[in-house]
Design an enzyme around this catalytic site. Structure first.
Site, PDB file in Angstrom:
ATOM      1  N   LYS A 177      -2.418  16.968  33.940  1.00 53.92           N
ATOM      2  CA  LYS A 177      -1.402  17.481  34.868  1.00 53.92           C
ATOM      3  C   LYS A 177      -1.835  18.853  35.355  1.00 53.92           C
ATOM      4  O   LYS A 177      -1.757  19.841  34.638  1.00 53.92           O
ATOM      5  CB  LYS A 177      -0.030  17.613  34.193  1.00 53.92           C
ATOM      6  CG  LYS A 177       1.048  17.894  35.229  1.00 53.92           C
ATOM      7  CD  LYS A 177       2.194  18.724  34.714  1.00 53.92           C
ATOM      8  CE  LYS A 177       2.055  20.204  34.933  1.00 53.92           C
ATOM      9  NZ  LYS A 177       1.970  20.677  36.332  1.00 53.92           N
ATOM     10  N   GLY A 230      -2.305  28.002  30.077  1.00 58.31           N
ATOM     11  CA  GLY A 230      -1.297  28.588  30.967  1.00 58.31           C
ATOM     12  C   GLY A 230      -0.699  29.820  30.331  1.00 58.31           C
ATOM     13  O   GLY A 230      -1.314  30.453  29.466  1.00 58.31           O
ATOM     14  N   GLY A 231       0.492  30.158  30.751  1.00 59.03           N
ATOM     15  CA  GLY A 231       1.129  31.387  30.289  1.00 59.03           C
ATOM     16  C   GLY A 231       1.799  31.233  28.929  1.00 59.03           C
ATOM     17  O   GLY A 231       2.049  30.121  28.457  1.00 59.03           O
ATOM     18  N   GLY A 235       3.598  28.039  27.184  1.00 57.57           N
ATOM     19  CA  GLY A 235       2.872  27.602  25.972  1.00 57.57           C
ATOM     20  C   GLY A 235       3.791  27.461  24.772  1.00 57.57           C
ATOM     21  O   GLY A 235       3.676  26.494  23.996  1.00 57.57           O
ATOM     22  N   GLU A 252      -4.377  27.587  25.198  1.00 59.56           N
ATOM     23  CA  GLU A 252      -5.173  28.689  25.769  1.00 59.56           C
ATOM     24  C   GLU A 252      -4.221  29.491  26.640  1.00 59.56           C
ATOM     25  O   GLU A 252      -3.861  29.055  27.730  1.00 59.56           O
ATOM     26  CB  GLU A 252      -6.319  28.138  26.627  1.00 59.56           C
ATOM     27  CG  GLU A 252      -7.388  27.400  25.860  1.00 59.56           C
ATOM     28  CD  GLU A 252      -8.262  28.322  25.042  1.00 59.56           C
ATOM     29  OE1 GLU A 252      -8.331  29.534  25.334  1.00 59.56           O
ATOM     30  OE2 GLU A 252      -8.863  27.824  24.074  1.00 59.56           O
ATOM     31  N   CYS A 291      -7.520  35.013  33.217  1.00 57.37           N
ATOM     32  CA  CYS A 291      -6.929  35.236  31.892  1.00 57.37           C
ATOM     33  C   CYS A 291      -7.667  36.334  31.139  1.00 57.37           C
ATOM     34  O   CYS A 291      -7.080  37.073  30.363  1.00 57.37           O
ATOM     35  CB  CYS A 291      -6.908  33.946  31.092  1.00 57.37           C
ATOM     36  SG  CYS A 291      -8.517  33.152  31.012  1.00 57.37           S
ATOM     37  N   GLU A 388       0.999  40.890  30.705  1.00 57.87           N
ATOM     38  CA  GLU A 388      -0.020  40.368  31.616  1.00 57.87           C
ATOM     39  C   GLU A 388       0.540  40.374  33.043  1.00 57.87           C
ATOM     40  O   GLU A 388       1.543  39.725  33.320  1.00 57.87           O
ATOM     41  CB  GLU A 388      -0.357  38.935  31.188  1.00 57.87           C
ATOM     42  CG  GLU A 388      -1.535  38.352  31.910  1.00 57.87           C
ATOM     43  CD  GLU A 388      -1.802  36.910  31.480  1.00 57.87           C
ATOM     44  OE1 GLU A 388      -0.838  36.158  31.292  1.00 57.87           O
ATOM     45  OE2 GLU A 388      -2.983  36.551  31.358  1.00 57.87           O
TER      46      GLU A 388
HETATM   47  P1  NAD Z   1       2.100  28.482  33.666  1.00 54.86           P
HETATM   48  O1  NAD Z   1       2.345  28.590  32.214  1.00 54.86           O
HETATM   49  O2  NAD Z   1       3.178  28.844  34.595  1.00 54.86           O
HETATM   50  O3  NAD Z   1       1.685  26.997  34.060  1.00 54.86           O
HETATM   51  C1  NAD Z   1       0.572  26.362  33.449  1.00 54.86           C
HETATM   52  C2  NAD Z   1       0.776  24.875  33.517  1.00 54.86           C
HETATM   53  O4  NAD Z   1       1.873  24.540  32.668  1.00 54.86           O
HETATM   54  C3  NAD Z   1       1.127  24.338  34.900  1.00 54.86           C
HETATM   55  O5  NAD Z   1       0.518  23.098  35.088  1.00 54.86           O
HETATM   56  C4  NAD Z   1       2.643  24.192  34.810  1.00 54.86           C
HETATM   57  O6  NAD Z   1       3.157  23.228  35.701  1.00 54.86           O
HETATM   58  C5  NAD Z   1       2.805  23.754  33.376  1.00 54.86           C
HETATM   59  N1  NAD Z   1       4.117  23.987  32.779  1.00 54.86           N
HETATM   60  C6  NAD Z   1       5.062  24.892  33.126  1.00 54.86           C
HETATM   61  N2  NAD Z   1       6.139  24.770  32.328  1.00 54.86           N
HETATM   62  C7  NAD Z   1       5.871  23.782  31.448  1.00 54.86           C
HETATM   63  C8  NAD Z   1       6.595  23.190  30.375  1.00 54.86           C
HETATM   64  N3  NAD Z   1       7.823  23.586  30.041  1.00 54.86           N
HETATM   65  N4  NAD Z   1       6.008  22.203  29.666  1.00 54.86           N
HETATM   66  C9  NAD Z   1       4.761  21.793  29.974  1.00 54.86           C
HETATM   67  N5  NAD Z   1       4.038  22.293  30.994  1.00 54.86           N
HETATM   68  C10 NAD Z   1       4.582  23.286  31.727  1.00 54.86           C
HETATM   69  O7  NAD Z   1       0.774  29.316  33.933  1.00 54.86           O
HETATM   70  P2  NAD Z   1       0.118  29.629  35.342  1.00 54.86           P
HETATM   71  O8  NAD Z   1       0.999  30.652  35.986  1.00 54.86           O
HETATM   72  O9  NAD Z   1      -0.191  28.379  36.048  1.00 54.86           O
HETATM   73  O10 NAD Z   1      -1.277  30.259  34.907  1.00 54.86           O
HETATM   74  C11 NAD Z   1      -1.424  31.591  34.569  1.00 54.86           C
HETATM   75  C12 NAD Z   1      -1.475  31.756  33.068  1.00 54.86           C
HETATM   76  O11 NAD Z   1      -2.512  30.955  32.516  1.00 54.86           O
HETATM   77  C13 NAD Z   1      -1.796  33.167  32.679  1.00 54.86           C
HETATM   78  O12 NAD Z   1      -0.970  33.567  31.618  1.00 54.86           O
HETATM   79  C14 NAD Z   1      -3.249  33.075  32.237  1.00 54.86           C
HETATM   80  O13 NAD Z   1      -3.639  34.090  31.345  1.00 54.86           O
HETATM   81  C15 NAD Z   1      -3.288  31.725  31.618  1.00 54.86           C
HETATM   82  N6  NAD Z   1      -4.674  31.234  31.540  1.00 54.86           N
HETATM   83  C16 NAD Z   1      -5.312  31.243  30.325  1.00 54.86           C
HETATM   84  C17 NAD Z   1      -6.630  30.829  30.237  1.00 54.86           C
HETATM   85  C18 NAD Z   1      -7.380  30.850  28.926  1.00 54.86           C
HETATM   86  O14 NAD Z   1      -8.488  30.355  28.879  1.00 54.86           O
HETATM   87  N7  NAD Z   1      -6.810  31.384  27.845  1.00 54.86           N
HETATM   88  C19 NAD Z   1      -7.303  30.415  31.381  1.00 54.86           C
HETATM   89  C20 NAD Z   1      -6.628  30.422  32.597  1.00 54.86           C
HETATM   90  C21 NAD Z   1      -5.308  30.839  32.664  1.00 54.86           C
END
Ligand code: NAD
Length: 494
Positions: A177, A230-231, A235, A252, A291, A388
């Site tokens: 997804k 993601g965030g 997470g 991650e 990130c 962040e």
């Molecule tokens: P986000 O958490 O908003 O979304 C990430 C993904 O999770 C998206 O596909 C989103 O649709 C999904 N999502 C949202 N709510 C959810 C839920 N309740 N259950 C399951 N899935 C859900 O993050 P973002 O804004 O897309 O990305 C930015 C974040 O990602 C930043 O915090 C960044 O640091 C992190 N990131 C980390 C790494 C790493 O390697 N550690 C790499 C890239 C990005």
């Protein structure tokens, strides 16, 4: 795949069961770039059902390793064949420069090749000495099962590939997804996997929002593993949702990454130029939406004024614009929400006493642009230093001693990555050893290698991607104990 048929289940491209669609915007001018299917829980269940059937009754989990590796290599070749097309698509969807889009395709190609080589190079298991010639004991690795892979918007192709390549190498089936903001290169990658010959049902894709699609995947009883990038907020929701079904969870998450500069690194003009240049690169690549962005500059007090003045001078000269336009060095932020978030962090920093040295404004014109921003005189109590931002905002703090530098660099709830700049090799090793971060760069910032683990300490996550650990995430470990001369044990007298 035609427009709006971006859901892939059991080998077929489909629209959302509900017929719902979503417009994907070009962040450079907020015009519609594509229209994709807006999946929901029903589409998610269908995709998990297809992945479950392909795992339980399909051939992929038992396909010889050499054939699985060959498929990964064919995918890598196809990525290179389509490098320009996919690089441009990533640039337009995520807003990054075209050159960054191309680099992402190359990195992803390397990851597919790396995991192909890794599985090919493995033996058939680890024989354990059970202390008797009558016992044959071996530890083997098997695929986990159905993997749910959830990815963010900043590196859509790369994050998906860091999960898909090892998941397939290990013999799993999956549902991916992508972020609802940037799904296009994940769709393109699934098309390439199909072209490479992956059997129907092994790779499934649902485009749609975090809730319900991601949330349903995390809670789904037929999913065996969830790998989320993601965030922190999402997470923790994923971890909670996964608890009832006790599935494996890999996270991650974010980072608040220190870039520590000792004055000795800048004793020569060349050293100074390099450290300033790389501090800009650390903070402003992809407009800071990385990130591992080096968003906290921690510089030795004696160097501060000279370093920050030069940093601010160069930051003001960064050329921002549509990522695919020639000469552009920084693209837009991904969305109106991300722009607003960046603005509000800068406002709160200024209200808390930070001094603006560069940027701090949105340029005239359409799109979600924000000027690379340098905030001097920051301290660890400020929100902008602790949280962040995920935008082009660099904060500056200072230290006087090595201990103080380490304390500041470790003063974060995250622990993804950090850099240290010094010409003193002993100090470099000492500081690197004390930093509580998953990656430490010495006299560099940002590079990673497919063969070296990537992931974070603290709230930056659980588990590792890339390297041998990145493959191990997608495996179960099984001990097979064979008695070649079975006899009664007579524990019970009978
Ligand atoms: P986000 O958490 O908003 O979304 C990430 C993904 O999770 C998206 O596909 C989103 O649709 C999904 N999502 C949202 N709510 C959810 C839920 N309740 N259950 C399951 N899935 C859900 O993050 P973002 O804004 O897309 O990305 C930015 C974040 O990602 C930043 O915090 C960044 O640091 C992190 N990131 C980390 C790494 C790493 O390697 N550690 C790499 C890239 C990005």
């Amino acid at each position: 795949m035609s427009e709006q048929q971006t859901i892939h289940t059991a080998g077929t491209w489909r629209s959302a069961a509900s017929g719902a669609t979503r417009e994907v915007l070009d962040p450079a001018d907020a015009t519609v770039l594509a229209v994709v299917a807006e999946g929901d829980a029903a589409d998610t269940d269908a995709a998990v059902g297809a992945a479950r059937a392909a795992f339980d009754s399909g051939q992929w989990p038992g396909t010889p390793v050499a054939e699985r590796a060959a498929l990964l290599r064919r995918t890598a070749d196809l990525l290179q064949r389509d490098r320009e097309r996919i690089g441009l698509l990533e640039s337009r969807d995520a807003g990054k420069t075209l050159e960054e889009g191309r680099v992402d395709v190359d990195c992803v190609t390397d990851a597919f090749r790396y995991f192909a080589d890794l599985v090919i190079g493995e033996g058939a298991g680890r024989v354990v000495d059970a202390g008797s010639p009558d016992i044959h004991s071996v530890v083997v690795h098997e695929p986990v099962g159905v993997c749910a892979l959830i990815t963010p918007w900043n590196y859509p192709l790369l994050q998906a590939s860091w999960k898909i390549a090892p998941a397939l190498a290990a013999g799993n089936t999956f549902v991916v997804k992508p972020s609802e903001l940037t799904p296009l290169t994940t769709v393109a990658l699934i098309e390439l996997l199909v072209e490479a010959g992956l059997p129907a049902g092994v790779a499934n894709l649902v485009t749609g929002p975090g809730d319900p699609v991601g949330a349903r995947l995390a809670a789904h009883p037929d999913v065996d593993l969830i790998s989320f990038t993601g965030g922190l907020t999402s997470g923790t929701k994923v971890m909670r949702a996964a608890a009832d079904t006790v599935k494996k969870v890999a996270l991650e998450l974010g980072g608040k990454n220190p870039n520590v500069v000792f004055a000795d690194a800048c004793a020569t003009e060349e050293g100074f130029d390099t450290a300033v240049d790389q501090a800009l690169n650390a903070a402003f690549t992809h407009s800071g939406q990385v990130c591992s962005a080096g968003s906290r500059l921690i510089v030795e007090e004696s160097l501060r004024e000279r370093f920050v003045a030069e940093l601010a001078r160069r930051a003001e000269k960064i050329r921002i614009g549509r990522g695919a336009d020639p000469g552009v060095e920084c693209g837009p932020l991904v969305s109106a929400a991300q722009l607003e978030r960046t603005r509000s962090y800068v406002a709160s920093a200024l209200a808390e006493g930070a001094v603006l040295r560069a940027g701090g404004e949105q340029p005239e014109g359409p799109g979600y642009f924000y000027r690379p921003t340098v905030l001097d005189r920051c301290n660890r109590r400020m929100r902008v230093v602790r949280e962040e931002v995920f935008g082009p905002v660099l904060t500056v703090e200072t230290f006087r001693t090595e201990d103080e530098a380490v304390t500041l660099a470790n003063d974060t709830e995250y622990g993804l990555a950090g850099g240290v700049w010094t010409s003193d090799q002993g100090r470099a090793r000492r500081v690197a050893g004390r930093l509580r971060h998953g990656t430490v760069w010495i006299n560099d910032f940002h590079p990673y290698l497919p063969q070296a683990e990537w992931g974070g300490f603290g709230k930056s996550g659980i588990g590792r991607e890339l390297g041998p650990s990145g493959l191990a995430e997608y495996r179960e470990t099984k001990h097979v104990y064979q008695n070649l001369a079975p006899r009664p044990v007579r524990w019970f007298a009978g």
